[in-house]
Scaffold this active site. Structure first.
Site, PDB file in Angstrom:
ATOM      1  CG  ASP A   1      -6.861   2.749   0.404  1.00 57.88           C
ATOM      2  OD1 ASP A   1      -7.164   2.939  -0.789  1.00 57.88           O
ATOM      3  OD2 ASP A   1      -7.635   2.954   1.359  1.00 57.88           O
TER       4      ASP A   1
ATOM      5  CD  GLU B   1      -8.885  -0.422   0.521  1.00 51.02           C
ATOM      6  OE1 GLU B   1      -8.473  -1.432   1.149  1.00 51.02           O
ATOM      7  OE2 GLU B   1      -9.437   0.525   1.096  1.00 51.02           O
TER       8      GLU B   1
ATOM      9  CD  GLU C   1     -12.677   3.334   0.696  1.00 48.09           C
ATOM     10  OE1 GLU C   1     -11.707   2.581   0.856  1.00 48.09           O
ATOM     11  OE2 GLU C   1     -12.720   4.481   1.144  1.00 48.09           O
TER      12      GLU C   1
ATOM     13  CG  HIS D   1     -14.228   0.863   3.856  1.00 46.55           C
ATOM     14  ND1 HIS D   1     -15.098   1.873   4.227  1.00 46.55           N
ATOM     15  CD2 HIS D   1     -13.015   1.436   3.778  1.00 46.55           C
ATOM     16  CE1 HIS D   1     -14.417   3.005   4.351  1.00 46.55           C
ATOM     17  NE2 HIS D   1     -13.159   2.764   4.077  1.00 46.55           N
TER      18      HIS D   1
HETATM   19 MG   LIG Z   1      -9.763   2.551   1.325  1.00 43.56          MG
END
Ligand SMILES: [Mg+2]
Length: 381
Positions: free
Chosen positions: A197, A223, A249, A299
């Site tokens: 991420d 991500e 998200e 998320h």
């Molecule tokens: Mg994230």
């Protein structure tokens, strides 16, 4: 049974000095949540979470949504988002994203909790779909920390707890990215699912360079390599790398998610059940995504209430589509392993993600009981 009262409860936990953590775009020194509590004429209580700055969203819930839901039947949960889009709630002049969607989500999820309690069914059975009794939790861990934690420490802890999948923070430099991913892969083993991420901290060119350097470690997804608004950047990255991209998200509601899906921006969307527009909205988004061969994996960086809502939702989403070469992939469910007492202390029975499997509650509604004394401990209004 009608809704008789609505209350928004802003919560905050401050981390000790020097214990801030987060992603490459910045660290946080607090954990927050805003609970929405609906009570009906027969005394039944329903809970939801509005994930946004606590006192701001609490005001929005009580000022704007009170008139819309007090006196109504919780069975109307399906149409609450429609009422926001048509302008019956809030009005159309102020936008329907961000904090408005978070407030909507908190109220809507609390209505689903009531609906499940009224009918004696867990929310997952009311939503329809797959109705799984377990999902595979992945440890969200290896954060960027103020105290300069050795990245091997949290990953070793996750492996010892039995996690078979994990997601780590990267995005400071290509060399650091390689070091962190290599460390995680070594500790977790070759069979584990590993995700990274970036929290949108790179430009498209930097992201392409980084992904090429780490793709040898067999990543299940990458991500937010670039900021959520940089749609052109996602599309550029997607033509240059062969790793599934994920985002969602920081996206809100059916229109944004439909664009993400139909424009081919990402392979996996990640609605948050504290701010995506609610459970009915998430179900709608999942149907659109699946139609376009996009996977749905929520998320979760919420309190125990938002986590419970996401878990009920995740148990209903299709396994399909599975990325190429990943047939039989489990439904991976995000479980944050960082400090947040709002995740477990406010529940009388906290979730246990250890051992590689997470049970989806079978009790009515969201399947959780709230410890209101613990809630009072973190209340900040
Ligand atoms: Mg994230």
């Amino acid at each position: 049974m009608r809704i008789s009262t609505i209350e928004a409860i802003p919560l905050k936990h401050s981390l000790e000095d020097g214990r801030g953590f987060g992603g490459t775009r910045g660290v946080t020194t607090t954990r927050t949540a805003t609970l929405v509590k609906l009570t009906t004429t027969d005394g039944t209580v329903g809970w939801g979470e509005a994930f946004a700055p606590p006192r701001t969203v609490a005001t929005l819930v009580e000022e704007v949504f009170r008139d819309a839901v007090v006196g109504t039947d919780p069975m109307n949960a399906d149409t609450l988002a429609d009422d926001v889009y048509t302008g019956d709630i809030v009005g159309y002049h102020f936008g329907r994203e961000g904090v408005v969607q978070a407030a909507l989500t908190g109220v809507e999820v609390a209505m689903w909790d009531l609906r499940g309690k009224q009918l004696g069914e867990p929310v997952r059975r009311l939503l329809g779909g797959q109705n799984r009794e377990q999902v595979t939790p992945y440890a969200s861990t290896m954060y960027i920390t103020e105290w300069g934690e050795d990245p091997a420490e949290p990953m070793s802890a996750a492996a010892e707890e039995g996690f078979t999948a994990a997601k780590i923070k990267i995005g400071r430099s290509v060399d650091d990215d390689v070091h962190r991913v290599e460390t995680a892969r070594e500790i977790l083993g070759d069979d584990a699912h590993l995700m990274v991420d970036y929290n949108g901290n790179y430009t498209p060119s930097q992201a392409i360079e980084s992904i090429h350097a780490i793709e040898q470690y067999d990543l299940t997804w990458v991500e937010e390599p670039v900021p959520p608004e940089n749609r052109e950047g996602y599309e550029r990255i997607r033509t240059r790398v062969d790793v599934p991209l994920a985002a969602g998200e920081a996206h809100f509601g059916r229109f944004e998610f439909t664009d993400l899906v139909t424009d081919g921006t990402v392979d996996i969307i990640q609605p948050n059940l504290g701010r995506c527009g609610g459970l009915a909205e998430a179900r709608y988004i999942a149907q659109v995504a699946t139609t376009e061969n996009v996977q749905v994996r929520p998320h979760v960086w919420n309190s125990g209430v938002g986590l419970a809502a996401a878990l009920q939702f995740a148990s209903t989403v299709p396994s399909y589509p599975e990325p190429s070469g990943r047939a039989g992939q489990p439904v991976l469910f995000e479980f944050d392993r960082s400090e947040n007492p709002l995740r477990h202390k406010i529940l009388t029975e906290p979730f246990d993600p250890t051992g590689g499997s997470l049970d989806v509650p079978d009790e009515p509604g969201l399947g959780i009981d709230i410890d209101e004394d613990a809630v009072d401990e973190y209340r900040v209004d």
